[in-house]
Design an enzyme around this catalytic site. Structure first.
Site, short mmCIF file in Angstrom:
data_model
loop_
_atom_site.label_atom_id
_atom_site.label_comp_id
_atom_site.label_asym_id
_atom_site.label_seq_id
_atom_site.Cartn_x
_atom_site.Cartn_y
_atom_site.Cartn_z
N ARG A 133 13.05 31.38 29.22
CA ARG A 133 13.07 30.72 30.54
C ARG A 133 12.34 29.37 30.53
O ARG A 133 11.80 28.95 31.55
CB ARG A 133 12.46 31.60 31.64
CG ARG A 133 13.11 32.95 31.79
CD ARG A 133 14.53 32.88 32.36
NE ARG A 133 15.08 34.21 32.41
CZ ARG A 133 15.74 34.79 31.39
NH1 ARG A 133 16.00 34.11 30.28
NH2 ARG A 133 16.18 36.01 31.49
N SER A 170 14.08 36.65 40.18
CA SER A 170 12.74 37.03 39.69
C SER A 170 11.77 35.88 39.88
O SER A 170 12.02 34.77 39.41
CB SER A 170 12.81 37.41 38.22
OG SER A 170 13.55 38.60 38.07
N GLU A 192 8.27 31.86 37.42
CA GLU A 192 9.51 31.34 36.83
C GLU A 192 10.08 30.28 37.77
O GLU A 192 10.61 29.26 37.35
CB GLU A 192 10.49 32.51 36.65
CG GLU A 192 11.80 32.12 36.02
CD GLU A 192 12.71 33.34 35.80
OE1 GLU A 192 12.21 34.41 35.37
OE2 GLU A 192 13.91 33.21 36.07
C1 LIG Z 1 19.78 36.69 43.41
C2 LIG Z 1 19.32 35.88 42.23
C3 LIG Z 1 19.46 36.40 40.94
C4 LIG Z 1 19.04 35.65 39.85
N1 LIG Z 1 19.19 36.19 38.60
C5 LIG Z 1 18.81 35.48 37.52
C6 LIG Z 1 18.99 36.01 36.20
O1 LIG Z 1 19.51 37.09 35.99
N2 LIG Z 1 18.57 35.25 35.15
C7 LIG Z 1 18.00 34.03 35.33
O2 LIG Z 1 17.64 33.38 34.33
N3 LIG Z 1 17.82 33.50 36.57
C8 LIG Z 1 18.21 34.19 37.65
N4 LIG Z 1 18.04 33.66 38.90
C9 LIG Z 1 17.37 32.36 39.06
C10 LIG Z 1 18.33 31.17 39.07
O3 LIG Z 1 19.61 31.55 39.55
C11 LIG Z 1 18.48 30.54 37.69
O4 LIG Z 1 17.26 30.05 37.21
C12 LIG Z 1 19.50 29.40 37.70
O5 LIG Z 1 19.75 28.99 36.38
C13 LIG Z 1 19.04 28.21 38.52
O6 LIG Z 1 20.15 27.36 38.68
P1 LIG Z 1 20.25 26.36 39.90
O7 LIG Z 1 21.43 25.51 39.69
O8 LIG Z 1 20.22 27.10 41.20
O9 LIG Z 1 18.88 25.57 39.69
P2 LIG Z 1 17.94 24.87 40.77
O10 LIG Z 1 17.13 25.88 41.48
O11 LIG Z 1 18.74 23.95 41.59
O12 LIG Z 1 17.00 24.07 39.78
C14 LIG Z 1 16.10 24.78 38.92
C15 LIG Z 1 15.36 23.76 38.05
O13 LIG Z 1 16.28 23.11 37.21
C16 LIG Z 1 16.24 21.70 37.41
N5 LIG Z 1 17.60 21.20 37.25
C17 LIG Z 1 18.68 21.52 37.99
N6 LIG Z 1 19.77 20.88 37.50
C18 LIG Z 1 19.35 20.15 36.45
C19 LIG Z 1 20.02 19.28 35.52
N7 LIG Z 1 21.32 19.03 35.59
N8 LIG Z 1 19.27 18.69 34.55
C20 LIG Z 1 17.94 18.93 34.45
N9 LIG Z 1 17.26 19.73 35.31
C21 LIG Z 1 17.96 20.36 36.29
C22 LIG Z 1 15.69 21.51 38.80
O14 LIG Z 1 15.06 20.25 38.93
C23 LIG Z 1 14.70 22.67 38.87
O15 LIG Z 1 13.49 22.34 38.23
C24 LIG Z 1 18.46 34.38 40.03
C25 LIG Z 1 18.35 33.85 41.32
C26 LIG Z 1 18.78 34.59 42.42
C27 LIG Z 1 18.67 33.99 43.79
#
Ligand SMILES: Cc1cc2nc3c(=O)[nH]c(=O)nc-3n(C[C@H](O)[C@H](O)[C@H](O)COP(=O)(O)OP(=O)(O)OC[C@H]3O[C@@H](n4cnc5c(N)ncnc54)[C@H](O)[C@@H]3O)c2cc1C
Length: 302
Positions: free
Chosen positions: A169, A223, A293
């Protein structure tokens, strides 16, 4: 801002980030930008003054903006970098704005295996690259061959996987660049023709397992804490009797102790205070220091 913004980039001032994050809580971004093309994104970056703060946002499923807001630019990436190109040797180029679930679905349709874990992660590929998102024993960077990045000047670079310090992560050594896409490799499922029903069941089963064990469909960020070495954050939180613990409108899920649910108009402050309570209690009772995380940005409310 040095000059006018490009016409293919909408900018909203003082936009509540509760509208754009899965916790449905938090303060405003001073500027919320929605570029529609890669050129608009480059142009926008070029025009934002070097002293101003910038954060890219995917689907906000791992981000909390404090109640005092983010005094800078939040750049939404979901309307740009949406391309998927199929390459030889089971490789695919996928843009940072593609939804994780879409990649899982499309790989399945192409008869590729290994991307199923993306089906349950509610973010974009850019967020998955930044977080090294993973599930069911796999993670994003296990499949990355190389990535394309963009720096603050809007310049695009191609970087190899080994240029980054990738761990659970976490992705280090990013040199102030953002991800615009990645070439990823999956396995050829020789026994699976496109849309094979066994493969469909596989993803469905994984999603059903998730629905059984997690409070899906509720406002959360998944998480909250990283699992410590050789243990599970959820197990530790539950063992400390914290399931159901509440701070204002935020509560520790009864279904999965590593989830904090916004079930009653929580502020970001409610959520952060519950995070701190969990960290202090687990530290006192087990001696283990839980690390978040979720990414927390912005200022505390005054
Ligand atoms: C119900 C639920 C279940 C989940 N299950 C999991 C799971 O099983 N495994 C897991 O790992 N995570 C899980 N997550 C957490 C989350 O979905 C992941 O971390 C996901 O990858 C975040 O993607 P996002 O586009 O929403 O990121 P955001 O929340 O929009 O951004 C997260 C971070 O990434 C950065 N970022 C975003 N886009 C870019 C880019 N293009 N370049 C550089 N930095 C960037 C942002 O600045 C921020 O720091 C879960 C979340 C929820 C709500």
């Amino acid at each position: 801002m040095k000059a006018s913004i490009p016409p293919t980039c909408r900018v909203i001032r003082n936009e509540p980030m509760s509208r754009h994050t899965s916790w449905r809580a938090g303060g405003c971004a001073a500027f919320y930008a929605l570029p529609q093309t890669l050129e608009a994104l480059q142009s926008l970056l070029h025009r934002i003054d070097k002293t101003e703060k910038i954060e890219w946002l995917g689907l906000g499923s791992n981000t909390l903006v404090r109640d005092g807001g983010f005094n800078g630019w939040i750049i939404a990436t979901q309307h740009v970098m949406n391309d998927i190109h199929w390459l030889d040797n089971n490789r695919v180029y996928v843009g940072a704005g593609v939804a994780d679930a879409k990649l899982a679905r499309m790989c399945q349709q192409k008869g590729l295996t290994g991307a199923e874990f993306f089906a349950g992660i509610p973010g974009l590929i850019g967020g998955a690259l930044a977080m090294n998102a993973g599930a069911w024993g796999s993670d994003t960077w296990s499949h990355v061959i190389n990535v394309e990045t963009m720096n603050r000047q809007g310049e695009i670079r191609q970087r190899q996987r080994d240029e980054f310090a990738v761990s659970y992560r976490h992705v280090g050594n990013r040199q102030g660049e953002w991800f615009i896409g990645a070439t990823m490799q999956f396995d050829d499922n020789k026994n699976t023709v496109a849309c094979d029903s066994n493969e469909v069941i596989n993803i469905r089963q994984l999603l059903a397992q998730r629905a059984d064990s997690q409070p899906t469909g509720m406002a959360s960020c998944g998480s909250v804490f990283r699992n410590p070495d050789a243990d599970y954050a959820a197990r530790l939180i539950e063992s400390c009797g914290l399931k159901g613990k509440r701070s204002g409108g935020a509560v520790v899920s009864e279904k999965h102790a590593n989830f904090i649910i916004n079930d009653h108009h929580a502020s970001a402050g409610d959520i952060e205070s519950l995070i701190e309570t969990i960290q202090q209690t687990v530290q006192q009772q087990t001696g283990i220091s839980l690390q978040t995380e979720v990414r927390i940005i912005g200022e505390q409310a005054k």
